[in-house]
Design an enzyme around this catalytic site. Structure first.
Site, PDB file in Angstrom:
ATOM      1  N   SER A  82     -56.323  37.488-103.915  1.00 29.44           N
ATOM      2  CA  SER A  82     -55.435  37.944-104.981  1.00 29.44           C
ATOM      3  C   SER A  82     -54.003  37.934-104.467  1.00 29.44           C
ATOM      4  CB  SER A  82     -55.805  39.367-105.412  1.00 29.44           C
ATOM      5  OG  SER A  82     -54.833  39.907-106.295  1.00 29.44           O
ATOM      6  N   TYR A  94     -57.962  48.022-103.121  1.00 32.90           N
ATOM      7  CA  TYR A  94     -58.006  46.640-103.603  1.00 32.90           C
ATOM      8  C   TYR A  94     -57.131  45.737-102.733  1.00 32.90           C
ATOM      9  CZ  TYR A  94     -58.179  42.782-106.964  1.00 32.90           C
ATOM     10  OH  TYR A  94     -58.388  41.571-107.564  1.00 32.90           O
TER      11      TYR A  94
END
Length: 249
Positions: A142, A155
């Site tokens: 990401s 995350y």
């Protein structure tokens, strides 16, 4: 690109980006194994692909559990007799203040997003190394591995870890001709694309918000045998957002 005769596993393949990846591999002729905890949607996707004449099956898999990862690889190999590609796409997020994030929540994100990538890659590589031309692994990271919003620590840590793990595995698996790369998506809309606002698109240098198919096409590119000089790298696919300087006037 033609992937006839190739076998690909996609974790988190029942929804969103994973669904697009599994579908595109199948459309290009690959035999696809969809792995997910969402059993109903996974079965529906596999059935829909088979009804279109594609080769696909669903294997329910919780990637937090190493024994289920081992089973996934075994089932895929026993079903098709070989394994060429693994797309590590399964992931979860927790947006919560670091003051409030629990140990259990932290570990759930790290086990789902990061630990699973190592064990899935290792188990898949045991079968890929049997191939004369090895195989390819693509890890979905990401842009949050590179930049952050508040309350995204678990995350961000998991996705940052994926980038480091990617180049480490690329070096370790090199002798078996197994390439390992990562893709870092930016804003990829998996809901109703038509409901996005003009400002959502305009803030991207590319002029639009991303679609799951943008990531799927990159997976095909990284897995294709002709691109065997690409390994250990991370491709950012974000419409240019991480290169855009933003000032508040």
């Amino acid at each position: 690109m033609n992937f006839s005769g190739k076998v690909a596993i996609v974790t988190g393949g029942a929804n969103g980006i994973g669904k697009a990846i599994a579908t595109m591999f199948a459309e290009k002729g690959a035999k696809v194994v969809i792995a997910d905890i969402a059993e109903e949607k996974g079965e529906q996707l596999a059935l829909a692909l088979r009804e279109k004449g594609r080769e696909a099956r669903f294997v329910p898999t919780d990637v937090r559990k190493v024994d289920e990862i081992e089973r996934l690889m075994k089932v895929a190999f026993e079903t098709y007799g070989c394994l060429h590609y693994l797309i590590n796409n399964a992931g979860v997020s927790r947006w919560k203040s670091p003051y409030e994030l629990t140990v259990e929540e932290w570990e759930d994100v790290l086990h789902t997003n990061l630990r699973s990538v190592f064990f899935a890659s290792r188990e898949a590589a045991k079968y890929m190394r049997k191939n004369a031309n090895g195989g390819a692994i693509v890890n979905i990271a990401s842009t949050r591995a590179l930049m952050s919003e508040p309350n995204s620590e678990a995350y961000a840590a998991s996705k940052g870890g994926i980038l480091s793990l990617t180049h480490a595995l690329a070096v370790s698996f090199a002798g078996d001709y197994i390439r390992v790369n990562a893709i870092s998506p930016g804003w990829i809309e998996t809901g109703d694309y038509g409901k996005l606002r003009e400002i959502d698109h305009a803030q991207h240098p590319a002029g639009r918000v991303g679609k799951p198919e943008d990531i799927a096409r990159a997976c095909l590119y990284l897995c294709h045998d002709e691109n065997d000089f690409i390994t250990g790298t991370n491709i950012v696919i974000d419409g240019g957002m991480t290169r855009k300087m933003i000032y508040v006037e």
